[in-house]
Design an enzyme around this catalytic site. Structure first.
Site, PDB file in Angstrom:
ATOM      1  N   ASP A  60       0.864  -1.185   0.000  1.00  0.00           N
ATOM      2  CA  ASP A  60       0.000   0.000   0.000  1.00  0.00           C
ATOM      3  C   ASP A  60       0.897   1.231   0.000  1.00  0.00           C
ATOM      4  O   ASP A  60       1.942   1.242   0.660  1.00  0.00           O
ATOM      5  CB  ASP A  60      -0.907   0.023   1.231  1.00  0.00           C
ATOM      6  CG  ASP A  60      -1.960  -1.075   1.197  1.00  0.00           C
ATOM      7  OD1 ASP A  60      -2.439  -1.401   0.098  1.00  0.00           O
ATOM      8  OD2 ASP A  60      -2.302  -1.605   2.273  1.00  0.00           O
ATOM      9  N   ASP A  66      -6.759  -1.457  -4.838  1.00  0.00           N
ATOM     10  CA  ASP A  66      -7.829  -1.181  -3.867  1.00  0.00           C
ATOM     11  C   ASP A  66      -8.800  -0.137  -4.411  1.00  0.00           C
ATOM     12  O   ASP A  66     -10.025  -0.291  -4.300  1.00  0.00           O
ATOM     13  CB  ASP A  66      -7.241  -0.669  -2.550  1.00  0.00           C
ATOM     14  CG  ASP A  66      -6.356  -1.681  -1.856  1.00  0.00           C
ATOM     15  OD1 ASP A  66      -6.518  -2.892  -2.091  1.00  0.00           O
ATOM     16  OD2 ASP A  66      -5.489  -1.244  -1.068  1.00  0.00           O
TER      17      ASP A  66
END
Length: 190
Positions: free
Chosen positions: A141, A164
């Site tokens: 991330d 995401d």
């Protein structure tokens, strides 16, 4: 006797046309899936290279001060760090989710370009995070959205990545499509 051969040739020709039409019909899904998957994997590779491979001194790259940074984090759980430490289970779930989307795509794809894009976003995002889970052991991330409060402190959204964002957008588009179809049905019955 020449007719059966011609008929067989015509039938196989029409079958080939139908197969080509089905591939073209799926083109929007395939192109979106490949684009999201590629953007996700390229961005994660760049982030890992910058922050890990080069031993970057900086812990973040400020894009918009007080709102948006590029960082490096890993997550072996799901969204919002749910199921932390369950990377292998989440990889299996991702695999079956991908399989389900492919197998039952006609139930999600209402034949519109928006439907195809929604499925492509979902598939590209799932595939991007699935590859991370399998090869890296966790998902990378790197997008950090936050707000610095005047009195001090930070309100922060959990870090995320392109996959995401694509999954969330794809789900949102599917909800929008379902809402539009339901609204259309209500107008027809009125």
């Amino acid at each position: 006797m020449g007719e059966p051969e011609e008929k067989g040739i015509k039938e196989s020709s029409s079958e080939q046309k139908q197969e080509r039409q089905e591939i073209f019909r799926e083109r929007g899904i395939i192109l979106t899936t490949v684009a999201i998957f590629a953007a996700d994997q390229i961005s994660k590779t760049l982030i890992v290279h910058y922050f890990v491979a080069t031993n970057a001194i900086k812990e973040k790259i400020v894009i918009i001060k007080g709102f948006l940074d590029i960082i490096y984090r890993t997550n072996d759980g799901a969204a919002f760090s749910i199921m932390q430490g369950k990377n292998n289970l989440l990889a299996v779930i991702s695999f079956f989710a991908m399989w389900g989307l492919i197998w039952f795509r006609e139930h999600f794809d209402n034949g519109t370009q928006t439907g195809k894009i929604a499925l492509g976003l979902l598939m590209g995002g799932i595939l991007g995070n699935l590859l991370d889970r399998v090869l890296r052991g966790s998902v990378v991330d790197f997008i950090r959205v936050y707000i610095e409060r005047r009195g001090g402190g930070i309100s922060e959204w959990p870090a995320f990545n392109i996959a995401d964002a694509a999954i969330c957008t794809g789900v949102g588009l599917l909800f929008y499509i379902a809402w539009k179809e339901e609204s259309g049905k209500k107008e027809e019955t009125s």
